[in-house]
Design a protein around this motif. Sequence first.
Motif, PDB file in Angstrom:
ATOM      1  N   LEU A 195      24.551  53.223 -28.970  1.00  0.00           N
ATOM      2  CA  LEU A 195      24.518  52.936 -27.527  1.00  0.00           C
ATOM      3  C   LEU A 195      25.145  51.578 -27.290  1.00  0.00           C
ATOM      4  N   GLU A 196      26.191  51.556 -26.496  1.00  0.00           N
ATOM      5  CA  GLU A 196      26.748  50.272 -26.073  1.00  0.00           C
ATOM      6  C   GLU A 196      26.728  50.286 -24.555  1.00  0.00           C
ATOM      7  N   ASN A 197      25.697  49.691 -23.999  1.00  0.00           N
ATOM      8  CA  ASN A 197      25.447  49.775 -22.557  1.00  0.00           C
ATOM      9  C   ASN A 197      25.489  51.239 -22.110  1.00  0.00           C
ATOM     10  N   ASP A 198      26.405  51.595 -21.209  1.00  0.00           N
ATOM     11  CA  ASP A 198      26.427  52.961 -20.674  1.00  0.00           C
ATOM     12  C   ASP A 198      26.946  54.003 -21.652  1.00  0.00           C
ATOM     13  N   THR A 199      27.633  53.544 -22.689  1.00  0.00           N
ATOM     14  CA  THR A 199      28.313  54.485 -23.574  1.00  0.00           C
ATOM     15  C   THR A 199      27.404  54.926 -24.716  1.00  0.00           C
ATOM     16  N   ALA A 200      27.091  56.227 -24.721  1.00  0.00           N
ATOM     17  CA  ALA A 200      26.234  56.795 -25.761  1.00  0.00           C
ATOM     18  C   ALA A 200      27.036  57.781 -26.600  1.00  0.00           C
ATOM     19  N   THR A 201      26.995  57.589 -27.918  1.00  0.00           N
ATOM     20  CA  THR A 201      27.767  58.460 -28.800  1.00  0.00           C
ATOM     21  C   THR A 201      26.960  58.831 -30.033  1.00  0.00           C
ATOM     22  N   LEU A 202      26.984  60.109 -30.377  1.00  0.00           N
ATOM     23  CA  LEU A 202      26.364  60.554 -31.627  1.00  0.00           C
ATOM     24  C   LEU A 202      27.409  60.485 -32.732  1.00  0.00           C
ATOM     25  N   HIS A 203      27.008  59.950 -33.886  1.00  0.00           N
ATOM     26  CA  HIS A 203      27.923  59.822 -35.025  1.00  0.00           C
ATOM     27  C   HIS A 203      27.312  60.510 -36.249  1.00  0.00           C
ATOM     28  N   ASP A 204      28.155  60.885 -37.151  1.00  0.00           N
ATOM     29  CA  ASP A 204      27.715  61.458 -38.419  1.00  0.00           C
ATOM     30  C   ASP A 204      26.952  60.401 -39.230  1.00  0.00           C
TER      31      ASP A 204
END
Lengths: 615, 160
Positions: free
Chosen positions: A123-132
Motif C-alpha cells: 500500500l502506497e497511500n491510495d495505491t494498493a497492489t498484490l504481489h507474489d
Amino acid sequence: MAWQRKILRVDLTAGTCTQEALNMEWAKAYLGQRGLATKYFVEEVAPSVEPLSPANKLIFATGPLTGTMASTGGRYSVITKGPLTGAIACSNSGGYWGAELKMAGWDMIIFEGRAATPVYLHLENDTATLHDASDLWGKTTWETEPALRKKHQDSQLKISSIGRAGENGVLYAAIINDLHRAAGRSGVGAVMGSKNLKAIAVRGTLGVAGIKDPKAFMKATAAAKKVLADNAVTGEGLPKFGTQVLMNVINESGAMPTRNAQDIQFDGAKDISAEAMHAPRVTDGKANLVTNQACFGCTIACGRISKIDQTHYTVVNKPEYWGASGGLEYEAAWALGSANGVNDLEALTFANFLCNEDGFDPISFGATVGAVMELYEMGVLTKEQLGIEAPFGSAKALTYFAGLTARGEGFGQEIGLGSKRLTAKYGHPDLSMTVKGQEFPAYDPRGIQGMGLTYATSNRGACHLRSYTVASEILGIPIKTDPLATEGKAGLVKAFQDATAVFDSAGICVFTSFAWTLVDVAPQLEAACEGDWSLDNLNVVGERIWNMERQFNNAAGFTAKDDSLPKRLLTEAAKTGPAKGLVAGLSKMLPEYYSERGWDTEGRPTAATVERLGL
Amino acid sequence: MMKSLHIEAAKCTGCLQCEMACSFENYGVFNPAKSRIKVFEFHDTGTKVPYTCTQCAEAWCLKACPVDAITKDKHTGAMMVNEATCVGCKVCTIACPFGTINYVADTGKVQKCDLCEGSPACADACPTGAITYIDADSTGIDRMRSWAAKLENQTVGHAD
C-alpha cells in the motif's frame, strides 16, 4: 473528522483491491477499530464459518484516534473468527504500523477469500497492489521486513506479517508488526496464513487531517497526557519497569498460576521480575534490559528492549540473537516462566524473541508447555515422544519447544494446536488451562476472583485484556475491591468490559486506563469526531459492542456452559498465600453477571436488551 | 536570550509526538512524513535519536542558495526559507551536510526547521524532555552539572 472514511476490500481469491466509503452510520454507533470492524464482520460473515476456510474474513482496523496526537494513538486491531476458540477474535497491536495505515488514508482493510499462491499487499497511500510472495514464504517476520524494504527500495515501509507459525497453522499464531509488536492472541496469524497472505507493507504520507475541532483537540489531548504523566502507574511504574512491574506484586498477592496452575505462587518470580531485568548479570555485568520504548504516539513507553547474554546457552554462536529486540512483558514472562516453573531470565527472553520472530502468542504457547510438562511428570508423555526431558523448571525444554513450534517440527506441531486439543488427545482434558479453548493469562482466579468471571465471560476466550479487574482488586484503580471476595464482581466485570470495548475501538491503548477513565477519553473523541461521544453514550457504545460480540458467539454455538473455568480452578484450593483454601467462586458471580447484563439464564441477551442497545 | 533546540537522545522513547506536533504546527495535519524533525530508531542497539536542523552559524544552505531565499531570523537565529523566493532548485539540499533541509514535491519548495518563531512545537510536545529549547550559549550546562556531581562524589570518596 478523525476517520479517513475509506476502507480497502481485498478479494484474495480474485486478486482485486477495491475502495469503499466507510459506513458512517455504523461508525457513529460502533466508533472504530474493534467495534466498527466487528460490526462489518458480523454483517458479512456467517457465525458458522470455518475459521481457516476462505469464507472467513480478516479485518485490519484503526480507530478514529489512531495516527493523531492523542497519547497512545497508534493502535490497530485484527478481527476475524479465531481458529483456537471458534469465537470472535480481536487482537490489538501497537508499534508504528497502525498509524502508517491511517496515514495512507485508510480506516481498515477487509481481506476475503484465499490466494492461490502466497501474496503480500503493498500500500502506497491510495495505491494498493498484490504481489507474489513465494520467495517470502518460509521466512520469519525478522527476515520478511528487511526483504520488503529492500525490494521496494523504501526504508520507511512499515510491515505487518506472519512468520512460519502462521504459515504452519499454529492455532495461536500472531501477526507481528515492527519486528516485535504483536496482534498476539486467538490465532489471527493462522487465519492470515490460511489465506496465503504473508504481509502487508504500508507507506502513508497523507496524514490525518480533518479533526473536527483542532484547537479543542490539542487542548483535550494535552490535558489527558498530563493525567498520564502525573499518575504513579503510567508516569513512573510502567516507563521504568514495564508491565513486569506486576511480577512480584501478583506473586505476593498469591495470584500467580504456577506449574500449570498447580500452585499459586512461584518461588522463582524474583528471578524473572522487572527488578531482575534491571540488575547487572553475573556473567557480563550488563542488565537484560537495554531501554524502554514507546509505540506510536505513546507518552507512557512501557515497551521493553532487551539483549540476551551472549554467553547464554540459547545464543552461543548465534549472533543474529545478540542485538536488542522486544523484551519480556509481564504476560510473556509469566507464561514462559511461572507457568512452567522456569526461572532463567535469559531463556525466557530467548523464547520471547522466537515468539516474535516466527509470530506466535507466548501466553498460549507457554501455558501449553505447562500442560506438556505436567503430562511428562505424570508419565503420559515421554522423552521419546517429546525429544527432550521436560520436567517443570526445565529452561532447555522450554526453548527447545519454542524452536520446534516456530519451525513446525516434531512435537512442536502438537504444541502448536494449544493445550485444549493436546490434553484431550492424551486423555487428560482437565489439565488444559483454557476457557473456550484459549489459555488464560497471568492472574489466578483463586487469588483474584474477578478475573475468574473475566476469563469465563471473555468473548475471545480467556483473556486479561477484556476486563482488567486486577486494576481494582490489586492496585485499587479506580476503586479498591477485595480480590478474595466474589460480591460485587459481576458489576465490576461488566463495567470494565464495556469501558475496555471503547478504549479498543477508539485507537488508543487500554493501558491508559490505569490513569484514564472514559471521562478522560470522551473530550478527546468529542473534539476529534462528529457524533455523540459523551460519557453516557460511550458507556452505551461499549455495552453495544460487547453484546454484538456475544451474539456472534451464541450464534456460533457457544452456550452458558462455555462460560466456565478449568476444573482445577473450581475444585483445587489454593495451597499458599492470602487465597489459601479458596477456589474460584464462579457460580456465585455468573448468574448475577447475566442479570446485570440483561441476559437470560442461558447467557443470551434478552429482547429488551437487544432493543435497548439498538442491535 | 538566543535559544537552541537541545536534543538528548538517551531520553527519547520513539513516540513521535514531536513529528506530529511539527506537521500539525506547519501544515495543520498529523503527518510524520511532513515533519522537519525526524526520530531514527536503531533497532539492534535500542537507540532512538531525534534529529533536525542545528541552525548553523555559517549556514551551508544559506550560502548555497542562488536566489537568496534563505535568510537568518534575527530574533531566533533560525535559517528561514522564503517560499515566495525559493525556486525549488534543491542546491541547498546538496549543500547541507546533515540532510536537514528537504525538497517538498507538493509545494515545489524546500522546507526546514524554523524554530516555530521561537516556540518550537516539538519541544513542547516531547513527553520526556529529550527535546528542549534552552539558552543557546549554555546547551551543555546540564551535562556539566551531572559530571560535576560525579566529580564531587569522587573527591569525597578520596578524602575518606
